[in-house]
Scaffold this motif. Structure first.
Motif, PDB file in Angstrom:
ATOM      1  N   ILE A  68       0.816  -1.198   0.000  1.00  0.00           N
ATOM      2  CA  ILE A  68       0.000   0.000   0.000  1.00  0.00           C
ATOM      3  C   ILE A  68       0.856   1.257   0.000  1.00  0.00           C
ATOM      4  CG2 ILE A  68      -0.168   0.063   2.505  1.00  0.00           C
ATOM      5  CD1 ILE A  68      -2.937   0.992  -0.013  1.00  0.00           C
ATOM      6  N   GLY A  69       2.052   1.189   0.607  1.00  0.00           N
ATOM      7  CA  GLY A  69       2.932   2.351   0.642  1.00  0.00           C
ATOM      8  C   GLY A  69       3.395   2.750  -0.739  1.00  0.00           C
ATOM      9  N   GLU A  70       3.776   1.764  -1.545  1.00  0.00           N
ATOM     10  CA  GLU A  70       4.208   2.054  -2.910  1.00  0.00           C
ATOM     11  C   GLU A  70       3.049   2.619  -3.737  1.00  0.00           C
ATOM     12  OE1 GLU A  70       7.268   2.194  -5.746  1.00  0.00           O
ATOM     13  OE2 GLU A  70       7.337   1.620  -3.612  1.00  0.00           O
ATOM     14  N   PHE A  71       1.862   2.133  -3.459  1.00  0.00           N
ATOM     15  CA  PHE A  71       0.684   2.639  -4.174  1.00  0.00           C
ATOM     16  C   PHE A  71       0.434   4.108  -3.841  1.00  0.00           C
ATOM     17  CE2 PHE A  71      -3.919   3.457  -4.101  1.00  0.00           C
ATOM     18  CZ  PHE A  71      -4.221   3.258  -5.437  1.00  0.00           C
ATOM     19  N   VAL A  72       0.537   4.453  -2.568  1.00  0.00           N
ATOM     20  CA  VAL A  72       0.329   5.844  -2.162  1.00  0.00           C
ATOM     21  C   VAL A  72       1.411   6.743  -2.751  1.00  0.00           C
ATOM     22  CG1 VAL A  72       0.225   7.403  -0.177  1.00  0.00           C
ATOM     23  CG2 VAL A  72      -0.876   5.164  -0.065  1.00  0.00           C
ATOM     24  N   MET A  73       2.648   6.260  -2.789  1.00  0.00           N
ATOM     25  CA  MET A  73       3.723   7.049  -3.380  1.00  0.00           C
ATOM     26  C   MET A  73       3.501   7.267  -4.873  1.00  0.00           C
ATOM     27  SD  MET A  73       7.124   5.529  -1.487  1.00  0.00           S
ATOM     28  CE  MET A  73       8.167   6.491  -2.595  1.00  0.00           C
TER      29      MET A  73
END
Length: 226
Positions: A68-73
């Motif tokens: 999810i972190g990579e998606f938000v970035m």
């Protein structure tokens, strides 16, 4: 008098119980078996899962593959922001155009009789019968560099293809039937008695539209816009 009643009852035809007996037979003839209903339900659910839910799940799986972190970035990336902004711009232009055209076309078709009504109805259904690939090819033939007006557009610095105008044209062409097709049957079912009553009471055409026609179609209009 009692003898007359007995005689009349003896000579009068008996009421046939045929319709009462036919009701279960009619119900059986117009209903499907449990196996048929179950088969149709499973087939419909499998079709929805294969062509709608499975691709949607694949999109979310790929988007969240790295967490999810990579998606938000990725949402803060410049190219992602540009794509979202471009989508919102095209929607902000295409939706009002489709809204105005859909209401006007539905109002004309459902409320009035005129020459060319069947032709207008056919034009509204055109995007449903023409592949988006064919419509894209038509835009290239019309506005491409080797088209009749392509050199003139280039000489005046006007870019249609691979730019916002081309995206708006393609989006409007593909989506303009939805508002009209949602409103036409609704307006036809409602009839024109309310509008005729408003006009007979002295209302103008715009007053009739804003205070009579529009409130009657507001939910169908909202559905078509969405």
């Amino acid at each position: 008098m009692s003898h007359d009643l007995v005689a009349s009852s003896a000579t009068s035809p008996a009421i046939s119980p045929g319709p009462q007996r036919a009701l279960p037979e009619l119900a059986a003839a117009t209903s499907e078996s449990r196996f048929a209903r179950l088969t149709l339900t499973i087939t419909a659910l499998a079709f929805v899962a294969l062509f709608l839910l499975l691709p949607l799940a694949a999109v979310f799986t790929e988007a969240l593959r790295k967490g999810i972190g990579e998606f938000v970035m990725a949402l803060g990336d410049a190219e992602t922001f540009s794509a979202i902004r471009l989508t919102l711009i095209v929607a902000a232009i295409a939706v009002p155009l489709n809204l105005v055209f859909g209401v006007a076309a539905a109002w004309a078709i459902a409320k009035f009789e005129f020459k060319g009504k069947a032709f207008l109805t056919t034009l509204i259904d055109l995007p449903f019968s023409v592949s988006p690939v064919i419509s894209g090819l038509v835009f290239v033939l019309l506005f491409g560099s080797h088209s009749l007006i392509g050199p003139w557009l280039q000489s005046h610095g006007i870019q249609i293809l691979f730019a916002v105008p081309g995206l708006v044209l393609a989006t409007v062409f593909v989506t303009f039937p939805f508002v009209a097709r949602e409103l036409i049957p609704l307006m036809q079912e409602q009839g024109s008695s309310d509008e005729e009553a408003a006009l007979s009471l002295g209302a103008s055409g715009w007053q009739t539209f804003w205070f009579v026609t529009l409130p009657n179609i507001k939910w169908g209009l909202l559905y078509g816009v969405l």
